[in-house]
Design a protein around this motif. Sequence first.
Motif, mmCIF file in Angstrom:
data_model
loop_
_atom_site.group_PDB
_atom_site.id
_atom_site.type_symbol
_atom_site.label_atom_id
_atom_site.label_comp_id
_atom_site.label_asym_id
_atom_site.label_seq_id
_atom_site.Cartn_x
_atom_site.Cartn_y
_atom_site.Cartn_z
ATOM 1 N N PHE A 196 0.809 -1.219 0.000
ATOM 2 C CA PHE A 196 0.000 0.000 0.000
ATOM 3 C C PHE A 196 0.844 1.272 0.000
ATOM 4 O O PHE A 196 0.284 2.371 -0.121
ATOM 5 C CB PHE A 196 -0.903 0.028 1.244
ATOM 6 N N ALA A 197 2.160 1.148 0.158
ATOM 7 C CA ALA A 197 3.018 2.312 0.406
ATOM 8 C C ALA A 197 2.857 3.407 -0.645
ATOM 9 O O ALA A 197 2.707 4.593 -0.308
ATOM 10 C CB ALA A 197 4.472 1.874 0.505
ATOM 11 N N TYR A 198 2.882 3.036 -1.923
ATOM 12 C CA TYR A 198 2.796 4.053 -2.976
ATOM 13 C C TYR A 198 1.468 4.816 -2.879
ATOM 14 O O TYR A 198 1.460 6.061 -2.942
ATOM 15 C CB TYR A 198 2.923 3.404 -4.356
ATOM 16 N N SER A 199 0.372 4.087 -2.712
ATOM 17 C CA SER A 199 -0.941 4.736 -2.618
ATOM 18 C C SER A 199 -1.046 5.604 -1.372
ATOM 19 O O SER A 199 -1.662 6.685 -1.412
ATOM 20 C CB SER A 199 -2.053 3.677 -2.607
ATOM 21 N N ILE A 200 -0.459 5.145 -0.281
ATOM 22 C CA ILE A 200 -0.508 5.924 0.963
ATOM 23 C C ILE A 200 0.244 7.237 0.813
ATOM 24 O O ILE A 200 -0.254 8.313 1.177
ATOM 25 C CB ILE A 200 0.060 5.103 2.138
ATOM 26 N N PHE A 201 1.447 7.166 0.252
ATOM 27 C CA PHE A 201 2.285 8.367 0.170
ATOM 28 C C PHE A 201 1.844 9.326 -0.932
ATOM 29 O O PHE A 201 2.242 10.496 -0.927
ATOM 30 C CB PHE A 201 3.743 7.969 -0.009
ATOM 31 N N THR A 202 1.053 8.858 -1.881
ATOM 32 C CA THR A 202 0.559 9.741 -2.939
ATOM 33 C C THR A 202 -0.862 10.221 -2.680
ATOM 34 O O THR A 202 -1.364 11.088 -3.406
ATOM 35 C CB THR A 202 0.601 9.031 -4.312
ATOM 36 N N ALA A 203 -1.534 9.665 -1.673
ATOM 37 C CA ALA A 203 -2.895 10.092 -1.337
ATOM 38 C C ALA A 203 -2.865 11.478 -0.692
ATOM 39 O O ALA A 203 -1.926 11.828 0.026
ATOM 40 C CB ALA A 203 -3.550 9.090 -0.397
ATOM 41 N N GLU A 204 -3.888 12.250 -0.966
ATOM 42 C CA GLU A 204 -3.973 13.599 -0.413
ATOM 43 C C GLU A 204 -4.843 13.577 0.846
ATOM 44 O O GLU A 204 -5.980 14.052 0.850
ATOM 45 C CB GLU A 204 -4.530 14.564 -1.456
#
Length: 272
Positions: A155-163
């Motif tokens: 989930f890391a990419y989605s977490i760090f790119t989520a606003e």
Amino acid sequence: MKTAYVTKSFPYLQLCIFTASIVLFQYKLFAFAFILSFGLILFLLFTSKLERVFAWIIAGYLTGSLLFLYGDKMLDALPFQHYILMIFNRNRVLLLIPILLLVYISIKFNKTAIPLLRKPDWNSQIYFPFIWSGFHSLKIKHFLVIAIMINFASFAYSIFTAENSFTMDFIIFLIGFSIINGIMEELLWRGIILSRMSELSGDKAAVLISGLAFGFSHIMLGYSIGLCLLFAAGGIFYAAITVRSRSIFPAAIWHMAMNVFMILSGLIPFPG
């Protein structure tokens, strides 16, 4: 010989009926789901000496889920403040309805309501990839840490790119939903349903079918079949770690961590 075969295979048929009932319910075919479950009860009542507890568990789950569904809609219509709706609706506190119904049914059949509500055996071994066998084994405590780390990495990419806006409302939802939903679903699915399935057909069949049914139970929430199958895979491993540790607590910890990752990534949307 034929009678013995039917008697031996009938528990697995009940598991399939449970799964089919859930799928029908999720597609809002409520009448067909209840006909299937009560038909099983009547069949057992008049033609079989087999224990009827799991047939009533199916009916109890469907009844509790229907009450949960309409209770959820009633709360949405009431003029409550946002925080109250967040606690009682979004955090799925109303899952207490099917939980209490299944506890009542279990007690009426002289069963321990939630037999796995106890201290886990953290040193028990779990094998990968087949739980009871595989090319590698780990202690439950190590498996849990590694599983959560792998989930975070996925989930890391989605977490760090989520606003995400870390307002007080969002933090309350993040913590409240993750903890309450994780505990409620584990009490229902692994604490009660998995336990009753294991008594009916043994641990291996119970782990597989309870995981599949758990995944399909998310259809009504708007998730695609593909995501529901991923949830089913997760449900199988939640059930596996429960069976191997003889406790629902490792699965509850894992489930809560997954809820955190899903909210932070946006897979579970913040209702604010």
